[in-house]
Scaffold this motif. Structure first.
Motif: not given
Length: 286
Positions: A85-90, A7-8, A17-21, A35-37
């Motif tokens: 990785a760059v991640v965007a979840q929405f 659950v982001p 939500k945008c972040f660098i992993r 969410e989509y990712e």
């Protein structure tokens, strides 16, 4: 092995939500979320598991995953291989209810609909990579939302894309089909380097071999032998890149007792021999 639900946490209840992993290595962590990712690989190589698919990943690869599609990224072994990785979840309604139903967003809505099986862009268009890399640096969710919409717009018209998971796979989180597939795929990931028969796998889900063969082909879009081939060839690729083992030993450690079968299957999936694959990667690194 069932995927765990994530659950982001989004800032202040926003829809994105945008972040660098960034880690020393991505561990196998099979999970899904509502969410989509979007995940853009910016450093490191490894194996991507998404639904029914097992594929190598490399920098520049971008995947769009739909809600509830189980997935994970596992890094190749070896020192000095920082994974990033760059991640965007929405959320589906990240622009508000009904927003994507407007005619001007028809192509983006179609792109998101196709994400139920996962979509791969390899490599992602350079403009999209630039936008996604910028996302985590923006100082407000509003700015991130605008730039995310731009990235989706660019991807909706990108020509080179491919579905990731098999056509029969469903991402619904609590179905009997998904439960069976998750159990099978988890077992095969652990056991694929040894001899494994149809009866053994069928017994995992309490099916006869004949019924299991039909079920697996319908759900995965390929036979058990073909799926095992994907797992074994991916293991072979990692060994070819990260070790100096002879090809005969790579074949054995990947689950192929017969070198001719190994060479044939490797060529079918990679378009080259194992030796040429190793040499190609040495040329890139050298």
């Amino acid at each position: 092995m069932k995927p765990r639900q994530e659950v982001p946490e989004t800032p202040d209840g926003t829809t994105i939500k945008c972040f660098i992993r960034r880690q020393a290595a991505f561990d196998f962590s099979w999970h899904f979320h509502h969410e989509y990712e979007l995940t853009l690989i910016t450093n490191g190589t490894g194996t991507r598991y998404a639904g029914t698919s097992v594929q190598p990943y490399q920098p520049g690869d971008l995947v769009l995953l739909g809600p509830d599609l189980p997935h994970t990224f596992a890094s190749d072994p070896g020192p000095d291989r920082t994974a990033e990785a760059v991640v965007a979840q929405f959320r589906e309604d990240f622009l508000g209810p009904g927003f994507l139903a407007l005619p001007q967003f028809r192509s983006i809505a179609a792109l998101l609909a196709s994400a139920s099986r996962g979509v791969l862009f390899s490599p992602a268009p350079p403009r999209v990579q630039d936008v996604l890399v910028e996302l985590p640096t923006l100082d407000s969710p509003a700015a991130q939302t605008i730039r995310l919409l731009e990235a989706l717009h660019l991807l909706s018209s990108a020509g080179q894309r491919q579905a990731i998971s098999g056509p029969g796979y469903t991402a619904a989180p609590d179905t009997a089909l998904r439960s069976r597939i998750d159990k099978i795929c988890g077992h095969l990931r652990q056991a694929h380097t040894r001899e494994i028969g149809l009866t053994e796998v069928a017994e995992l889900v309490h099916m006869s071999p004949t019924s299991f063969s039909r079920f697996f082909r319908r759900a995965m879009g390929l036979t058990l032998t073909e799926y095992l081939g994907q797992l074994r060839v991916d293991t072979a690729c990692q060994l070819l890149i990260t070790t100096e083992l002879p090809v005969t030993e790579v074949s054995l450690r990947s689950g192929y007792a017969n070198l001719s079968n190994f060479n044939r299957r490797f060529r079918e999936l990679k378009g080259m021999t194992p030796r040429d694959y190793r040499n190609a990667h040495r040329a890139v690194k050298g």
